[in-house]
Design a protein around this motif. Structure first.
Motif, PDB file in Angstrom:
ATOM      1  N   CYS A 218     -22.236 -46.084 134.366  1.00 28.23           N
ATOM      2  CA  CYS A 218     -21.864 -44.780 134.913  1.00 28.23           C
ATOM      3  C   CYS A 218     -20.500 -44.320 134.398  1.00 28.23           C
ATOM      4  O   CYS A 218     -20.272 -43.124 134.226  1.00 28.23           O
TER       5      CYS A 218
ATOM      6  N   THR B 228     -21.765 -43.706 141.722  1.00 26.10           N
ATOM      7  CA  THR B 228     -23.058 -43.752 141.053  1.00 26.10           C
ATOM      8  C   THR B 228     -23.421 -45.176 140.663  1.00 26.10           C
ATOM      9  O   THR B 228     -24.600 -45.537 140.627  1.00 26.10           O
ATOM     10  N   GLY B 229     -22.431 -46.024 140.409  1.00 29.69           N
ATOM     11  CA  GLY B 229     -22.700 -47.439 140.174  1.00 29.69           C
ATOM     12  C   GLY B 229     -23.273 -48.117 141.410  1.00 29.69           C
ATOM     13  O   GLY B 229     -24.166 -48.971 141.311  1.00 29.69           O
TER      14      GLY B 229
ATOM     15  N   PHE C  70     -26.800 -47.076 141.572  1.00 29.19           N
ATOM     16  CA  PHE C  70     -27.552 -47.854 140.587  1.00 29.19           C
ATOM     17  C   PHE C  70     -27.893 -49.237 141.148  1.00 29.19           C
ATOM     18  O   PHE C  70     -29.033 -49.698 141.069  1.00 29.19           O
TER      19      PHE C  70
ATOM     20  N   PHE D 104     -17.011 -40.635 140.296  1.00 30.89           N
ATOM     21  CA  PHE D 104     -18.383 -40.672 139.793  1.00 30.89           C
ATOM     22  C   PHE D 104     -18.835 -42.082 139.432  1.00 30.89           C
ATOM     23  O   PHE D 104     -19.930 -42.498 139.793  1.00 30.89           O
ATOM     24  N   SER D 105     -18.021 -42.826 138.734  1.00 32.57           N
ATOM     25  CA  SER D 105     -18.438 -44.132 138.215  1.00 32.57           C
ATOM     26  C   SER D 105     -18.750 -45.119 139.326  1.00 32.57           C
ATOM     27  O   SER D 105     -19.796 -45.779 139.310  1.00 32.57           O
TER      28      SER D 105
ATOM     29  N   GLU E 235     -11.603 -43.898 136.832  1.00 35.85           N
ATOM     30  CA  GLU E 235     -11.425 -42.891 135.789  1.00 35.85           C
ATOM     31  C   GLU E 235      -9.946 -42.610 135.536  1.00 35.85           C
ATOM     32  O   GLU E 235      -9.517 -42.422 134.399  1.00 35.85           O
TER      33      GLU E 235
ATOM     34  N   GLY F 116     -23.891 -51.341 136.716  1.00 33.49           N
ATOM     35  CA  GLY F 116     -24.079 -49.936 137.081  1.00 33.49           C
ATOM     36  C   GLY F 116     -22.797 -49.140 136.963  1.00 33.49           C
ATOM     37  O   GLY F 116     -22.791 -48.014 136.459  1.00 33.49           O
ATOM     38  N   ILE F 117     -21.687 -49.722 137.420  1.00 35.61           N
ATOM     39  CA  ILE F 117     -20.402 -49.022 137.315  1.00 35.61           C
ATOM     40  C   ILE F 117     -20.015 -48.817 135.849  1.00 35.61           C
ATOM     41  O   ILE F 117     -19.548 -47.745 135.465  1.00 35.61           O
TER      42      ILE F 117
ATOM     43  N   GLN G 170     -23.752 -42.728 147.569  1.00 33.87           N
ATOM     44  CA  GLN G 170     -23.230 -41.904 146.478  1.00 33.87           C
ATOM     45  C   GLN G 170     -22.695 -40.571 147.002  1.00 33.87           C
ATOM     46  O   GLN G 170     -21.620 -40.130 146.615  1.00 33.87           O
TER      47      GLN G 170
ATOM     48  N   VAL H 150     -21.213 -42.840 131.100  1.00 34.49           N
ATOM     49  CA  VAL H 150     -21.778 -41.501 131.286  1.00 34.49           C
ATOM     50  C   VAL H 150     -20.667 -40.518 131.644  1.00 34.49           C
ATOM     51  O   VAL H 150     -20.623 -39.393 131.132  1.00 34.49           O
ATOM     52  N   TRP H 151     -19.745 -40.930 132.509  1.00 37.11           N
ATOM     53  CA  TRP H 151     -18.626 -40.055 132.895  1.00 37.11           C
ATOM     54  C   TRP H 151     -17.776 -39.702 131.677  1.00 37.11           C
ATOM     55  O   TRP H 151     -17.374 -38.550 131.516  1.00 37.11           O
TER      56      TRP H 151
END
Length: 163
Positions: free
Chosen positions: A138, A111-112, A115, A107-108, A159, A134-135, A98, A141-142
């Motif tokens: 995340c 962080t995925g 996860f 981020f996605s 994103e 996870g992606i 990460q 969340v983003w």
């Protein structure tokens, strides 16, 4: 000759792990004390200032370090179970991935990956399933933090694909 010693009592060495923990606690306390000493003139007219809480935390950490040393010499710590190293490696690998991928992949995705590797460390063997889940989580969340709350999170290709 025995000289009054009871052969059934064995003297154990101090717990080395506890002494290491005490040393780390003392080092953190020392670092906080050093940092607080650089801010000493910021209190102004009041007794309570920006150095009060860090100073109290450093005192508590120093006290915990001393307490841990005494507990190590008294052998008060329970016997520890065998530590499995592979889950720790999976989780640390996820954190490293990460940190390395956050600005590159966004981020996605970064962080995925964290996860998925953390799930693998906790026993979930299906990386092909936990990685896209996870992606997706995340990414949600983003969207909440970056678009709804207007906070700055690194955006990557995923994103940019949607926004």
């Amino acid at each position: 000759m025995n000289k009054g010693l009871n052969p059934s009592t064995t003297t154990r060495r101090p717990d080395r792990a506890a002494l290491f923990i005490a040393a780390v606690l003392a080092a953190i306390a020392g670092l906080i004390f050093w940092d607080v000493s650089r801010l000493s003139g910021a209190a102004g007219y009041s007794q309570v200032g920006p150095t009060t809480v860090p100073y109290a935390i450093a005192c508590c950490l120093a006290g915990l370090a001393v307490w841990t040393v005494f507990a190590a010499f008294r052998n008060d710590f329970p016997e520890r179970e065998h530590q499995e190293i592979s889950p720790v490696i999976w989780i640390v690998a996820g954190l490293a991935a990460q940190m390395l991928l956050l600005n590159v992949a966004g981020f996605s995705i970064a962080t995925g990956i964290l996860f998925a590797l953390t799930a693998r460390g906790f026993g979930k063997r299906k990386l092909w399933f936990s990685l896209p889940v996870g992606i997706a989580l995340c990414f949600a969340v983003w969207v909440i933090f970056a678009k709804l709350l207007q906070l700055s999170l690194p955006a990557g290709p995923l994103e940019h694909l949607f926004f």
